[in-house]
Scaffold this motif. Structure first.
Motif, PDB file in Angstrom:
ATOM      1  N   SER A   1       0.813  -1.218   0.000  1.00 21.30           N
ATOM      2  CA  SER A   1       0.000   0.000   0.000  1.00 21.30           C
ATOM      3  C   SER A   1       0.848   1.270   0.000  1.00 21.30           C
ATOM      4  O   SER A   1       0.344   2.348  -0.339  1.00 21.30           O
ATOM      5  CB  SER A   1      -0.945   0.004   1.205  1.00 21.30           C
ATOM      6  OG  SER A   1      -0.215   0.033   2.423  1.00 21.30           O
TER       7      SER A   1
ATOM      8  N   PHE B   1       0.799   3.548  -5.565  1.00 21.04           N
ATOM      9  CA  PHE B   1      -0.455   3.453  -4.806  1.00 21.04           C
ATOM     10  C   PHE B   1      -0.616   4.580  -3.783  1.00 21.04           C
ATOM     11  O   PHE B   1      -1.414   4.466  -2.855  1.00 21.04           O
ATOM     12  CB  PHE B   1      -0.538   2.093  -4.101  1.00 21.04           C
ATOM     13  CG  PHE B   1      -0.544   0.921  -5.038  1.00 21.04           C
ATOM     14  CD1 PHE B   1      -1.317   0.928  -6.183  1.00 21.04           C
ATOM     15  CD2 PHE B   1       0.246  -0.197  -4.782  1.00 21.04           C
ATOM     16  CE1 PHE B   1      -1.316  -0.153  -7.059  1.00 21.04           C
ATOM     17  CE2 PHE B   1       0.252  -1.279  -5.653  1.00 21.04           C
ATOM     18  CZ  PHE B   1      -0.531  -1.261  -6.791  1.00 21.04           C
TER      19      PHE B   1
ATOM     20  N   HIS C   1      -6.744   4.337  -2.132  1.00 24.13           N
ATOM     21  CA  HIS C   1      -7.083   3.232  -1.230  1.00 24.13           C
ATOM     22  C   HIS C   1      -6.838   1.906  -1.936  1.00 24.13           C
ATOM     23  O   HIS C   1      -7.239   1.717  -3.087  1.00 24.13           O
ATOM     24  CB  HIS C   1      -8.548   3.320  -0.811  1.00 24.13           C
ATOM     25  CG  HIS C   1      -9.001   2.140   0.002  1.00 24.13           C
ATOM     26  ND1 HIS C   1      -8.568   1.913   1.291  1.00 24.13           N
ATOM     27  CD2 HIS C   1      -9.833   1.118  -0.324  1.00 24.13           C
ATOM     28  CE1 HIS C   1      -9.116   0.804   1.740  1.00 24.13           C
ATOM     29  NE2 HIS C   1      -9.896   0.307   0.788  1.00 24.13           N
ATOM     30  N   CYS C   2      -6.182   0.988  -1.234  1.00 22.37           N
ATOM     31  CA  CYS C   2      -5.856  -0.328  -1.803  1.00 22.37           C
ATOM     32  C   CYS C   2      -6.686  -1.433  -1.162  1.00 22.37           C
ATOM     33  O   CYS C   2      -6.744  -1.548   0.070  1.00 22.37           O
ATOM     34  CB  CYS C   2      -4.379  -0.656  -1.594  1.00 22.37           C
ATOM     35  SG  CYS C   2      -3.246   0.351  -2.556  1.00 22.37           S
TER      36      CYS C   2
ATOM     37  N   VAL D   1      -4.401  -6.129  -6.546  1.00 21.91           N
ATOM     38  CA  VAL D   1      -4.688  -4.885  -5.852  1.00 21.91           C
ATOM     39  C   VAL D   1      -5.749  -4.113  -6.635  1.00 21.91           C
ATOM     40  O   VAL D   1      -5.580  -3.868  -7.844  1.00 21.91           O
ATOM     41  CB  VAL D   1      -3.422  -4.009  -5.711  1.00 21.91           C
ATOM     42  CG1 VAL D   1      -3.788  -2.659  -5.090  1.00 21.91           C
ATOM     43  CG2 VAL D   1      -2.385  -4.718  -4.856  1.00 21.91           C
TER      44      VAL D   1
ATOM     45  N   PHE E   1      -7.098  -0.597  -6.754  1.00 24.92           N
ATOM     46  CA  PHE E   1      -6.671   0.728  -6.303  1.00 24.92           C
ATOM     47  C   PHE E   1      -7.734   1.760  -6.666  1.00 24.92           C
ATOM     48  O   PHE E   1      -8.106   1.905  -7.831  1.00 24.92           O
ATOM     49  CB  PHE E   1      -5.338   1.097  -6.951  1.00 24.92           C
ATOM     50  CG  PHE E   1      -4.802   2.445  -6.555  1.00 24.92           C
ATOM     51  CD1 PHE E   1      -4.466   2.708  -5.237  1.00 24.92           C
ATOM     52  CD2 PHE E   1      -4.628   3.447  -7.505  1.00 24.92           C
ATOM     53  CE1 PHE E   1      -3.958   3.943  -4.868  1.00 24.92           C
ATOM     54  CE2 PHE E   1      -4.113   4.687  -7.142  1.00 24.92           C
ATOM     55  CZ  PHE E   1      -3.786   4.939  -5.816  1.00 24.92           C
TER      56      PHE E   1
END
Length: 318
Positions: free
Chosen positions: A17, A22, A26-27, A43, A45
């Protein structure tokens, strides 16, 4: 040896994260546990209301091959047959996530999808890989050195080691000096081929992607063909079909006998790798079964009198 699942923890998620790609978003991170030697993640994202999907691979345990892997992936992406690389460092590789299926999944879920079609997809991608330019980080594969390293571990008794070294000497004497080296993927198993959700069986070479270049190296094309056959548990009877298919996409003229000789080496490489990778982990029995299948195929080639299944049977039945 611990399982891949046991290596995944909150620290790993936190590291992902905080990767530069990133930041300020928000991951949603989920582990992908289908591989046999990598920590990989999906992930999702989110930033400014937009969601993007990425594939993240840890390079921590593969430092010796990480730069060559990154270079191969970037080059393949630039030529349009690998997912775009978003970010990379000495520890992480982030690429676009291909929504869809692995070739293995697609083949299992579509009974009418023929082996010939599966081979066509793989060979079209392999031929593209062989046309890439290698970098200084790509090493020339040394089959004898690779096999010897897999034998010289504590897993085997002294007698088993001696017998395996005799077998290695016999099967590698058929290999001539490397000629016409190309950039080989080195692990073109069906899980390393992705088919996007837009893939159509009427256009087999479209919407297909090659991933996981960790084993990329310089070798003869026959070696890559042999490793493809071995890792997908195909046999000597499939050699001509695979060669004929490959040569529809490449001007290289392949030698059947050289593929057969490399095939013996690849069966042995894979089998020994599976035994070492299984160790005393929870996956040991599954890995031993995979090793056994490689050794069965090796013995069926009858290049040597010795039977590897018999020699290593105590390790295959535990």
């Amino acid at each position: 040896m611990s399982t891949l699942a046991s290596k995944i923890n909150k620290v790993t998620f936190a590291e992902i994260s905080t990767l530069p790609c990133f930041i300020d978003g928000h991951c949603e991170i989920s582990a992908l546990i289908k591989g046999e030697s990598h920590l990989c993640f999906k992930v999702i994202f989110s930033k400014n209301g937009v969601k993007s999907h990425y594939f993240v691979k840890s390079l921590t345990e593969h430092q010796q091959t990480s730069q060559a892997e990154v270079n191969s992936h970037i080059s393949a992406a630039e030529h349009g047959f690998a997912p775009a690389v978003i970010f990379y460092s000495s520890l992480w590789l982030v690429s676009a996530f291909i929504e869809g299926y692995s070739l293995h999944q697609f083949y299992a879920n579509h009974p009418k999808f023929s082996l010939a079609s599966k081979v066509t997809i793989a060979m079209s991608l392999m031929a593209k890989s062989h046309q890439l330019k290698a970098s200084s980080e790509h090493l020339v594969i040394n089959v004898v050195e690779l096999l010897t390293g897999l034998v010289n571990i504590q897993l085997y008794t002294q007698q088993q080691k001696l017998q395996l070294l005799i077998i290695i000497k016999k099967i590698t004497k058929f290999l001539s000096a490397n000629k016409n080296l190309v950039l080989c993927h080195g692990d073109l198993n069906d899980e390393n081929i992705r088919l996007s959700t837009e893939f159509e069986t009427s256009e087999l070479t479209e919407k297909t992607w090659l991933v996981d270049f960790e084993c990329s190296s310089l070798a003869e094309a026959e070696y890559d063909i042999a490793m493809y056959l071995a890792i997908n548990e195909l046999s000597e009877s499939n050699i001509d079909e695979v060669i004929d298919c490959y040569q529809q996409y490449s001007p290289l003229q392949l030698n059947h006998e050289k593929v057969r000789n490399y095939l013996a080496c690849c069966y042995l490489i894979n089998g020994l790798w599976y035994l070492e990778a299984g160790g005393d982990s929870e996956q040991a029995k599954a890995f031993a079964a995979k090793a056994c299948q490689q050794f069965v195929l090796f013995d069926q080639l009858t290049l040597v009198e010795e039977k590897v299944v018999t020699l290593l049977n105590p390790l295959l039945v535990n």
